[in-house]
Write an enzyme that holds these catalytic residues in place. Structure first.
Site, short mmCIF file in Angstrom:
data_model
loop_
_atom_site.label_atom_id
_atom_site.label_comp_id
_atom_site.label_asym_id
_atom_site.label_seq_id
_atom_site.Cartn_x
_atom_site.Cartn_y
_atom_site.Cartn_z
N HIS A 198 0.69 4.26 -2.72
CA HIS A 198 0.42 5.64 -2.31
C HIS A 198 1.57 6.57 -2.69
CE1 HIS A 198 -3.11 5.20 0.72
NE2 HIS A 198 -3.19 4.28 -0.23
N ASN B 37 -3.17 8.70 4.54
CA ASN B 37 -1.94 7.98 4.87
C ASN B 37 -1.70 7.79 6.35
OD1 ASN B 37 -1.23 7.63 2.20
ND2 ASN B 37 0.06 9.45 2.11
N ARG C 155 0.84 -1.21 0.00
CA ARG C 155 0.00 0.00 0.00
C ARG C 155 0.88 1.26 0.00
NH1 ARG C 155 -3.09 2.40 4.78
NH2 ARG C 155 -4.66 3.75 3.83
N HIS D 208 -5.79 -5.65 -2.95
CA HIS D 208 -6.67 -5.68 -1.77
C HIS D 208 -6.83 -7.09 -1.21
CE1 HIS D 208 -8.88 -1.64 -2.84
NE2 HIS D 208 -7.65 -1.47 -2.39
#
Length: 317
Positions: free
Chosen positions: A64, A92, A60, A189
């Site tokens: 990001h 975040n 992740r 995911h």
């Protein structure tokens, strides 16, 4: 007209910051730091052995990072007195495991001082956690530089778990990523855990006619409501992303087709025949998903935008 102009300005700004770099190479450090990638992998392996949340966290984190100013390690920078950095932006706040990148950087610096960028270390670590979770492997193109700018205000550009398909497509296309990339990368995911706040909109006060999103499997929705009541007071309450949340597999897609996904942005992938067809394809074939995921990860991680090789991932040189 004003909002359209603002949107065009944002798109232009994103393209001026991000570009697909063809200067990256899998053997970029073959002469300058031949053992560097191995040192990163060793650090990641040790971290994963001690903490099963590390794989989802680093995957992740890389995503990001790449979606703001390209894969430039800007998400690793800490805030200072004059600036609130990306890592402290609202989307975040739940990012963690930064220490893994710091340890990997320290190990690499002991071998080859000032050579390997933090952005490259994060890209390698993202690959490693997928592999360590049972997923596919790939050669990571390297040669990224680290960015000097990190602004919490820019994290609003990250795709939200409440996005519909049109919003998702726009977000990905602004970064040169296709519908296929969108569906394949959503498969990330399959790892990890989500706090209630990211899917609360689907299980309470969904719309004027429904308290619960009708696309959710009723028993699954009931289980989510039991751990995430309307006035939830449990700080870290939430649910795993899928039923095999420690394994990188295609279970995410199988559950999505059963109405057992967490986010509105997950459910949105069923809103169009093309994206739904890809979901079905990946649900029926682990191999097809793995192949598509690798292709899309290399494409996404080739978005670059940095200027230097940081000596400390937390601060600019």
């Amino acid at each position: 007209m004003a909002s359209m102009a603002a949107c065009l300005l944002m798109i232009t700004t994103i393209f001026s910051i991000l570009h697909l770099s063809f200067g990256l190479s899998s053997d970029y450090y073959s002469k300058t730091c031949p053992k560097g990638e191995e040192a990163v992998t060793d650090a990641v392996k040790k971290a994963v052995a001690n903490d099963q949340t590390v794989p989802a966290a680093l995957l992740r984190m890389h995503f990001h990072d790449c979606f703001i100013r390209g894969c430039d390690g800007s998400v690793l920078l800490k805030s200072n007195g004059n600036n609130t950095a990306e890592k402290d932006g609202p989307p975040n706040i739940s990012l963690h495991a930064f220490y893994v990148i710091d340890k990997a950087k320290k190990a690499v610096e002991s071998l080859c001082p000032g050579v390997v960028s933090c952005a490259d270390i994060l890209a390698i670590a993202a690959r490693d956690v997928v592999v360590l979770s049972g997923g596919p492997t790939w050669e990571v193109p390297k040669g990224r530089k680290d960015g000097r700018i990190s602004k919490a205000s820019e994290t609003i550009q990250l795709p939200s778990p409440t996005f519909n398909l049109s919003q998702l497509q726009q977000s990905f296309s602004q970064r040169g990523l296709s519908i296929e990339d969108l569906v394949a990368l959503s498969g990330g995911h399959t790892l990890g855990f989500s706090h209630c706040s990211s899917f609360q909109n689907r299980i309470h006060n969904f719309d004027g006619s429904h308290d619960i999103d009708p696309s959710l499997n009723p028993s699954f929705a009931s289980s989510l409501r039991s751990v995430c009541p309307m006035h939830n007071k449990v700080k870290n309450a939430g649910a795993t992303m899928d039923s095999t949340s420690a394994s990188f597999d295609n279970t995410y897609y199988k559950l999505l087709l059963q109405g057992k996904s967490l986010f509105s942005s997950d459910q949105a992938l069923l809103a169009h025949p093309k994206t739904k067809g890809l979901v079905s394809k990946f649900a029926s074939s682990q191999g097809a998903f793995s192949q598509a995921f690798v292709k899309s990860m290399i494409k996404m991680s080739s978005l670059t935008g940095g200027q230097e090789v940081r000596l400390d991932c937390k601060v600019v040189n």
